[in-house]
Design a protein around this motif. Sequence first.
Motif, PDB file in Angstrom:
ATOM      1  N   GLN A  34     -32.777 -68.674  60.218  1.00  0.00           N
ATOM      2  CA  GLN A  34     -32.886 -68.861  61.901  1.00  0.00           C
ATOM      3  C   GLN A  34     -31.909 -68.031  62.529  1.00  0.00           C
ATOM      4  O   GLN A  34     -32.460 -67.355  63.353  1.00  0.00           O
ATOM      5  N   ASP A  35     -30.951 -67.953  61.888  1.00  0.00           N
ATOM      6  CA  ASP A  35     -29.754 -66.957  62.441  1.00  0.00           C
ATOM      7  C   ASP A  35     -30.332 -65.584  62.380  1.00  0.00           C
ATOM      8  O   ASP A  35     -29.988 -64.658  63.321  1.00  0.00           O
ATOM      9  N   LEU A  36     -30.896 -65.376  61.177  1.00  0.00           N
ATOM     10  CA  LEU A  36     -31.152 -63.963  60.969  1.00  0.00           C
ATOM     11  C   LEU A  36     -32.340 -63.491  62.040  1.00  0.00           C
ATOM     12  O   LEU A  36     -32.411 -62.457  62.535  1.00  0.00           O
ATOM     13  N   THR A  37     -33.447 -64.510  62.322  1.00  0.00           N
ATOM     14  CA  THR A  37     -34.689 -64.003  63.023  1.00  0.00           C
ATOM     15  C   THR A  37     -34.282 -64.138  64.526  1.00  0.00           C
ATOM     16  O   THR A  37     -34.905 -63.454  65.239  1.00  0.00           O
ATOM     17  N   GLU A  38     -33.269 -64.944  64.779  1.00  0.00           N
ATOM     18  CA  GLU A  38     -32.997 -65.021  66.271  1.00  0.00           C
ATOM     19  C   GLU A  38     -31.869 -63.928  66.394  1.00  0.00           C
ATOM     20  O   GLU A  38     -31.334 -63.738  67.622  1.00  0.00           O
ATOM     21  N   GLY A  39     -31.351 -62.966  65.449  1.00  0.00           N
ATOM     22  CA  GLY A  39     -30.517 -61.981  66.007  1.00  0.00           C
ATOM     23  C   GLY A  39     -29.278 -62.235  66.125  1.00  0.00           C
ATOM     24  O   GLY A  39     -28.516 -61.423  66.494  1.00  0.00           O
ATOM     25  N   HIS A  40     -28.781 -63.220  65.369  1.00  0.00           N
ATOM     26  CA  HIS A  40     -27.287 -63.676  65.394  1.00  0.00           C
ATOM     27  C   HIS A  40     -26.646 -63.128  64.366  1.00  0.00           C
ATOM     28  O   HIS A  40     -25.260 -63.203  64.290  1.00  0.00           O
ATOM     29  N   ILE A  41     -27.250 -62.316  63.422  1.00  0.00           N
ATOM     30  CA  ILE A  41     -26.543 -61.650  62.422  1.00  0.00           C
ATOM     31  C   ILE A  41     -26.753 -60.135  62.442  1.00  0.00           C
ATOM     32  O   ILE A  41     -27.791 -59.419  62.706  1.00  0.00           O
ATOM     33  N   ASN A  42     -25.600 -59.140  62.530  1.00  0.00           N
ATOM     34  CA  ASN A  42     -25.662 -57.784  62.681  1.00  0.00           C
ATOM     35  C   ASN A  42     -25.938 -57.037  61.682  1.00  0.00           C
ATOM     36  O   ASN A  42     -26.533 -55.943  61.592  1.00  0.00           O
ATOM     37  N   ALA A  43     -25.285 -57.477  60.415  1.00  0.00           N
ATOM     38  CA  ALA A  43     -25.443 -56.672  59.172  1.00  0.00           C
ATOM     39  C   ALA A  43     -25.570 -57.750  58.050  1.00  0.00           C
ATOM     40  O   ALA A  43     -24.728 -58.941  58.258  1.00  0.00           O
ATOM     41  N   LEU A  96     -35.257 -66.602  50.860  1.00  0.00           N
ATOM     42  CA  LEU A  96     -35.667 -66.321  52.182  1.00  0.00           C
ATOM     43  C   LEU A  96     -37.444 -66.306  52.045  1.00  0.00           C
ATOM     44  O   LEU A  96     -38.033 -67.053  52.999  1.00  0.00           O
ATOM     45  N   THR A  97     -37.935 -66.109  50.984  1.00  0.00           N
ATOM     46  CA  THR A  97     -39.361 -66.026  50.885  1.00  0.00           C
ATOM     47  C   THR A  97     -39.808 -67.684  50.822  1.00  0.00           C
ATOM     48  O   THR A  97     -40.880 -67.598  50.883  1.00  0.00           O
ATOM     49  N   GLU A  98     -39.091 -68.549  50.878  1.00  0.00           N
ATOM     50  CA  GLU A  98     -39.466 -69.756  50.801  1.00  0.00           C
ATOM     51  C   GLU A  98     -39.812 -70.097  52.333  1.00  0.00           C
ATOM     52  O   GLU A  98     -40.287 -71.103  52.681  1.00  0.00           O
ATOM     53  N   LYS A  99     -39.117 -69.271  53.158  1.00  0.00           N
ATOM     54  CA  LYS A  99     -39.587 -69.333  54.644  1.00  0.00           C
ATOM     55  C   LYS A  99     -40.396 -68.570  55.244  1.00  0.00           C
ATOM     56  O   LYS A  99     -40.886 -68.947  56.321  1.00  0.00           O
ATOM     57  N   ALA A 100     -40.696 -67.441  54.696  1.00  0.00           N
ATOM     58  CA  ALA A 100     -41.397 -66.322  55.137  1.00  0.00           C
ATOM     59  C   ALA A 100     -41.913 -65.418  54.021  1.00  0.00           C
ATOM     60  O   ALA A 100     -41.300 -65.366  53.220  1.00  0.00           O
ATOM     61  N   SER A 101     -43.039 -64.690  54.616  1.00  0.00           N
ATOM     62  CA  SER A 101     -43.709 -63.812  53.489  1.00  0.00           C
ATOM     63  C   SER A 101     -42.565 -62.588  53.426  1.00  0.00           C
ATOM     64  O   SER A 101     -41.837 -62.486  54.244  1.00  0.00           O
TER      65      SER A 101
END
Length: 274
Positions: A189-198, A214-219
């Motif tokens: 969630q944090d990754l897709t919402e842009g909360h992580i910069n690197a 992560l592939t458990e969450k998305a392709s």
Amino acid sequence: MVQKTPLKGRTIAITRPIGQAQEAGELIKAKGGIPYYIPAIEIKPLNNPQPLKKFITELQKNTIDYVALMSTNGVKHLFSATEELKQTPQLYEGLKNSCIIAVGPKTAEALKEKGVRVDMIPQKYSSDGLLEALSSTNLKNKTFRIPRTSNASPTLTETLQQMGADVEEIYVYESGLPIDEALKTKFYQDLTEGHINAILFGSGLSAKNIFKMLTEKASMQQLQQTLTEKVTTVAIGPTTAQALKELNINVNVVPTDYLFDSALDALAQYWAKP
């Protein structure tokens, strides 16, 4: 002139195992960044002690020419596993008979803290750096032992064998995939919402494990797009960068020195470019 806060309040994800990320987090804070802990590796002790017993016996018989420690984890778990076997004095005595290689200053420091002499530190702190350091050495019929994780890449061992050495990896711990579902969900969630910069990947295994998580969450295609658009990808060294490239992930930053501190400085320089 170097900025006092080169990371400018940006969030950097660290993929190191639980219990080993704190020092890295403090470095990020010191440079003005915000650490984000996402352990991509869960370290577990091994169940089978027989290969380690054989290794210690070989050391005592003075039949091992080189012992290479690839990480502080390798040092820690070599000694903890040996202690459980009640063979620590035998390990110390045996190590005196071999050329001890530490791949990186942190690994060398861990060995010296244990009272072990370090004979060689490659200029580049990686498997490639070790191979480069040994490139002019005749390894034909030399005996090489590498205490490390059971999940390591076989490239180092295979290349040393091609150089004529008798090589065995002595597995002193396992590097498994973390099972904390809540942690995986929050990270995604944090990754897709842009909360992580690197994201700073500390090994090829951490890179592979992050994507397994992560592939458990998305392709994979969605993840590749997310990383390309939303985060700066940092690889601690060329081996890690290669693992990411094999996953079709663009690598933005690879430091000249394969150290966490150097990786943060290289990241700051990357972000400072106009």
